[in-house]
Motif scaffolding. Structure first.
Motif, PDB file in Angstrom:
ATOM      1  N   HIS A  59      25.905  40.718  50.778  1.00  0.00           N
ATOM      2  CA  HIS A  59      25.005  39.606  51.095  1.00  0.00           C
ATOM      3  C   HIS A  59      23.587  40.142  51.279  1.00  0.00           C
ATOM      4  CE1 HIS A  59      28.478  36.823  52.631  1.00  0.00           C
ATOM      5  NE2 HIS A  59      28.596  37.204  51.371  1.00  0.00           N
ATOM      6  N   GLY A  60      22.939  40.395  50.143  1.00  0.00           N
ATOM      7  CA  GLY A  60      21.575  40.904  50.140  1.00  0.00           C
ATOM      8  C   GLY A  60      20.810  40.333  48.973  1.00  0.00           C
ATOM      9  N   PRO A  61      19.491  40.568  48.904  1.00  0.00           N
ATOM     10  CA  PRO A  61      18.650  39.969  47.868  1.00  0.00           C
ATOM     11  C   PRO A  61      19.142  40.209  46.446  1.00  0.00           C
ATOM     12  CG  PRO A  61      17.292  41.009  49.536  1.00  0.00           C
ATOM     13  CD  PRO A  61      18.703  41.359  49.867  1.00  0.00           C
ATOM     14  N   MET A  62      19.483  41.463  46.123  1.00  0.00           N
ATOM     15  CA  MET A  62      19.907  41.781  44.765  1.00  0.00           C
ATOM     16  C   MET A  62      21.113  40.937  44.344  1.00  0.00           C
ATOM     17  SD  MET A  62      21.329  45.420  43.339  1.00  0.00           S
ATOM     18  CE  MET A  62      22.213  45.536  41.780  1.00  0.00           C
ATOM     19  N   TYR A  63      22.061  40.758  45.257  1.00  0.00           N
ATOM     20  CA  TYR A  63      23.286  40.035  44.924  1.00  0.00           C
ATOM     21  C   TYR A  63      23.094  38.523  44.998  1.00  0.00           C
ATOM     22  CZ  TYR A  63      25.123  44.703  45.262  1.00  0.00           C
ATOM     23  OH  TYR A  63      25.328  46.038  45.057  1.00  0.00           O
ATOM     24  N   TYR A  64      22.151  38.070  45.812  1.00  0.00           N
ATOM     25  CA  TYR A  64      21.811  36.649  45.792  1.00  0.00           C
ATOM     26  C   TYR A  64      21.207  36.282  44.438  1.00  0.00           C
ATOM     27  CZ  TYR A  64      22.496  36.565  50.874  1.00  0.00           C
ATOM     28  OH  TYR A  64      23.040  36.648  52.131  1.00  0.00           O
ATOM     29  N   ALA A 120      12.397  38.031  39.392  1.00  0.00           N
ATOM     30  CA  ALA A 120      12.722  38.200  40.815  1.00  0.00           C
ATOM     31  C   ALA A 120      13.547  39.466  41.045  1.00  0.00           C
ATOM     32  CB  ALA A 120      13.481  36.973  41.321  1.00  0.00           C
ATOM     33  N   MET A 121      14.481  39.734  40.138  1.00  0.00           N
ATOM     34  CA  MET A 121      15.307  40.941  40.264  1.00  0.00           C
ATOM     35  C   MET A 121      14.465  42.200  40.048  1.00  0.00           C
ATOM     36  SD  MET A 121      18.671  39.573  38.215  1.00  0.00           S
ATOM     37  CE  MET A 121      19.994  40.583  38.876  1.00  0.00           C
ATOM     38  N   ALA A 122      13.491  42.123  39.148  1.00  0.00           N
ATOM     39  CA  ALA A 122      12.593  43.266  38.932  1.00  0.00           C
ATOM     40  C   ALA A 122      11.757  43.524  40.182  1.00  0.00           C
ATOM     41  CB  ALA A 122      11.690  42.998  37.726  1.00  0.00           C
ATOM     42  N   PHE A 123      11.309  42.444  40.839  1.00  0.00           N
ATOM     43  CA  PHE A 123      10.545  42.595  42.075  1.00  0.00           C
ATOM     44  C   PHE A 123      11.411  43.219  43.169  1.00  0.00           C
ATOM     45  CE2 PHE A 123       9.112  40.683  46.172  1.00  0.00           C
ATOM     46  CZ  PHE A 123       7.903  41.355  46.265  1.00  0.00           C
ATOM     47  N   ASP A 124      12.673  42.803  43.240  1.00  0.00           N
ATOM     48  CA  ASP A 124      13.609  43.378  44.208  1.00  0.00           C
ATOM     49  C   ASP A 124      13.782  44.874  43.978  1.00  0.00           C
ATOM     50  OD1 ASP A 124      16.011  43.321  46.139  1.00  0.00           O
ATOM     51  OD2 ASP A 124      16.921  44.018  44.271  1.00  0.00           O
ATOM     52  N   ARG A 125      13.945  45.285  42.716  1.00  0.00           N
ATOM     53  CA  ARG A 125      14.098  46.713  42.395  1.00  0.00           C
ATOM     54  C   ARG A 125      12.804  47.469  42.718  1.00  0.00           C
ATOM     55  NH1 ARG A 125      18.026  48.520  43.488  1.00  0.00           N
ATOM     56  NH2 ARG A 125      17.972  46.627  44.752  1.00  0.00           N
ATOM     57  N   ILE A 138      10.538  42.760  53.832  1.00  0.00           N
ATOM     58  CA  ILE A 138       9.803  42.010  52.801  1.00  0.00           C
ATOM     59  C   ILE A 138      10.688  40.938  52.179  1.00  0.00           C
ATOM     60  CG2 ILE A 138       8.692  42.173  50.530  1.00  0.00           C
ATOM     61  CD1 ILE A 138       7.697  44.938  51.309  1.00  0.00           C
ATOM     62  N   LEU A 139      11.887  41.343  51.741  1.00  0.00           N
ATOM     63  CA  LEU A 139      12.788  40.402  51.090  1.00  0.00           C
ATOM     64  C   LEU A 139      13.829  39.891  52.093  1.00  0.00           C
ATOM     65  CD1 LEU A 139      13.281  42.037  47.584  1.00  0.00           C
ATOM     66  CD2 LEU A 139      12.296  39.812  48.061  1.00  0.00           C
ATOM     67  N   THR A 140      13.358  39.098  53.030  1.00  0.00           N
ATOM     68  CA  THR A 140      14.254  38.449  53.986  1.00  0.00           C
ATOM     69  C   THR A 140      14.966  37.283  53.291  1.00  0.00           C
ATOM     70  OG1 THR A 140      12.520  36.942  54.729  1.00  0.00           O
ATOM     71  CG2 THR A 140      12.716  39.061  55.879  1.00  0.00           C
ATOM     72  N   ASN A 141      15.977  36.743  53.950  1.00  0.00           N
ATOM     73  CA  ASN A 141      16.691  35.595  53.389  1.00  0.00           C
ATOM     74  C   ASN A 141      15.757  34.411  53.160  1.00  0.00           C
ATOM     75  OD1 ASN A 141      19.102  36.984  53.383  1.00  0.00           O
ATOM     76  ND2 ASN A 141      19.846  36.095  55.304  1.00  0.00           N
ATOM     77  N   ALA A 218       7.376  44.322  33.155  1.00  0.00           N
ATOM     78  CA  ALA A 218       6.823  45.599  32.700  1.00  0.00           C
ATOM     79  C   ALA A 218       5.977  46.255  33.789  1.00  0.00           C
ATOM     80  CB  ALA A 218       5.984  45.387  31.437  1.00  0.00           C
ATOM     81  N   VAL A 219       5.180  45.461  34.504  1.00  0.00           N
ATOM     82  CA  VAL A 219       4.363  46.000  35.603  1.00  0.00           C
ATOM     83  C   VAL A 219       5.257  46.567  36.702  1.00  0.00           C
ATOM     84  CG1 VAL A 219       2.776  45.381  37.466  1.00  0.00           C
ATOM     85  CG2 VAL A 219       2.360  44.531  35.163  1.00  0.00           C
ATOM     86  N   SER A 220       6.312  45.828  37.050  1.00  0.00           N
ATOM     87  CA  SER A 220       7.237  46.301  38.090  1.00  0.00           C
ATOM     88  C   SER A 220       7.871  47.624  37.688  1.00  0.00           C
ATOM     89  CB  SER A 220       8.326  45.252  38.338  1.00  0.00           C
ATOM     90  OG  SER A 220       7.778  44.065  38.859  1.00  0.00           O
ATOM     91  N   TYR A 221       8.326  47.702  36.435  1.00  0.00           N
ATOM     92  CA  TYR A 221       9.031  48.909  36.010  1.00  0.00           C
ATOM     93  C   TYR A 221       8.094  50.073  35.741  1.00  0.00           C
ATOM     94  CZ  TYR A 221      13.791  47.359  36.133  1.00  0.00           C
ATOM     95  OH  TYR A 221      15.025  46.962  36.589  1.00  0.00           O
TER      96      TYR A 221
END
Length: 316
Positions: A59-64, A120-125, A138-141, A218-221
């Motif tokens: 139960h975390g951002p990546m899996y949400y 959103a997933m790229a931002f999480d990574r 930063i990435l709260t629920n 691309a910016v995130s990565y």
């Protein structure tokens, strides 16, 4: 129903989907991989949802975000596959105009949502690798819920003009759609009116959404890669990069067929129609099947939980 029977119509309430023109004799054979892909997509994405819901450690951002991806994949698959299979199996080609517009809206809306989910997933990574100590703050629920709301609203609002404009055009030439589903450009091209507004808006959305989302990814990565290269050991670099590998594979599976299909539909004048339609179907039906496989194989927590469920049931 012949072409001559469908000319000079005035806003017909029913359209005819031809499936894959030129390959009608092979429809039954084509349906076999299509059906298998659909079954795997449904099973795989429901499995992802079940595992994440059941396992509190996930139960975390990546899996949400992964659950959001699974839901969009389920909608994309279900909005196209049942009707396509009914064409292949039962020659059930009729579709109400309202249902056609609904299918058109769902396909494009959830495709835009899926693109937003990858951002959103790229931002999480990015946060997890470049600022790991602040990831949970930063990435709260609450923040994840706001990102999810923006992703959903963006998809719903941006695509809304598609059916609104399409419903305004008079369809007096033919009600035959040379496709296996209600692809936007295939529907509006039947109108006996100036459809440049629909065509230009569709093209703008396609390149604007895809281009902007790919730019943010691309910016995130680029920042992620810089952080990975700054690590001192090869093992640390490989381990950190491994946390992004499933996301990168999912991005490639989604965007490459999307861009390829869009370019060929717009500019591939010499490409056979059946090839274009098959590619358009591949873009919509294959990624929903591959995404749960990619995350199931490449994500350690999901893989271990899945194996535990199977062995636990077997022992029990």
């Amino acid at each position: 129903m012949s072409d001559s029977d469908t000319t000079n119509l005035t806003n017909p309430s029913i359209f005819i989907l031809l499936g894959i023109p030129g390959l009608e004799a092979a429809h039954v054979w084509i349906s076999i991989p299509f059906c298998a892909i659909y079954v795997i997509a449904i099973w795989g994405n429901f499995t992802i949802l079940f595992i994440v819901k059941r396992e509190t450690s996930l139960h975390g951002p990546m899996y949400y975000f992964l659950c959001m991806l699974a839901i969009t994949d389920l909608v994309l698959s279900t909005s196209i596959q049942p009707k396509t299979l009914s064409i292949f199996w039962f020659n059930s080609r009729e579709i109400y105009f309202s249902a056609c517009l609904t299918q058109m809206y769902l396909l494009n809306c959830f495709a835009v949502m899926e693109s937003g989910i990858f951002v959103a997933m790229a931002f999480d990574r990015y946060v997890a690798i470049c600022d790991p100590l602040r990831h949970s703050t930063i990435l709260t629920n609450r923040v994840v819920a706001k990102i999810a709301l923006v992703v959903v609203l963006r998809g719903c609002i941006i695509v809304l003009p598609y059916p609104l404009l399409a419903s305004q055009w008079p369809y007096c030439r033919s009600n035959i759609i040379h496709h296996s589903y209600c692809k936007h450009i295939s529907v509006v091209s039947l109108a006996c009116a100036d459809i440049r507004a629909s065509s230009h808006y569709s093209l703008t959305v396609t390149f604007f959404v895809t281009g902007l989302d790919l730019f943010f990814i691309a910016v995130s990565y680029s920042q992620i890669l810089r952080a990975i290269l700054s690590l001192h050991t090869r093992e640390a670099r490989l381990k950190t990069f491994g946390t992004c590998s499933s996301h990168l594979c999912a991005i490639l599976v989604f965007y490459i067929p999307d861009v390829f299909s869009t370019v060929l539909h717009r500019f591939g004048r010499d490409v056979p129609l059946h090839a274009l339609i098959l590619l358009a179907n591949v873009y919509l039906v294959v990624p929903p099947m591959l995404h749960p496989i990619i995350y199931g194989v490449r994500t350690k927590q999901i893989r271990e939980r899945l194996l535990w469920l199977f062995t636990h049931k077997k022992i029990g």
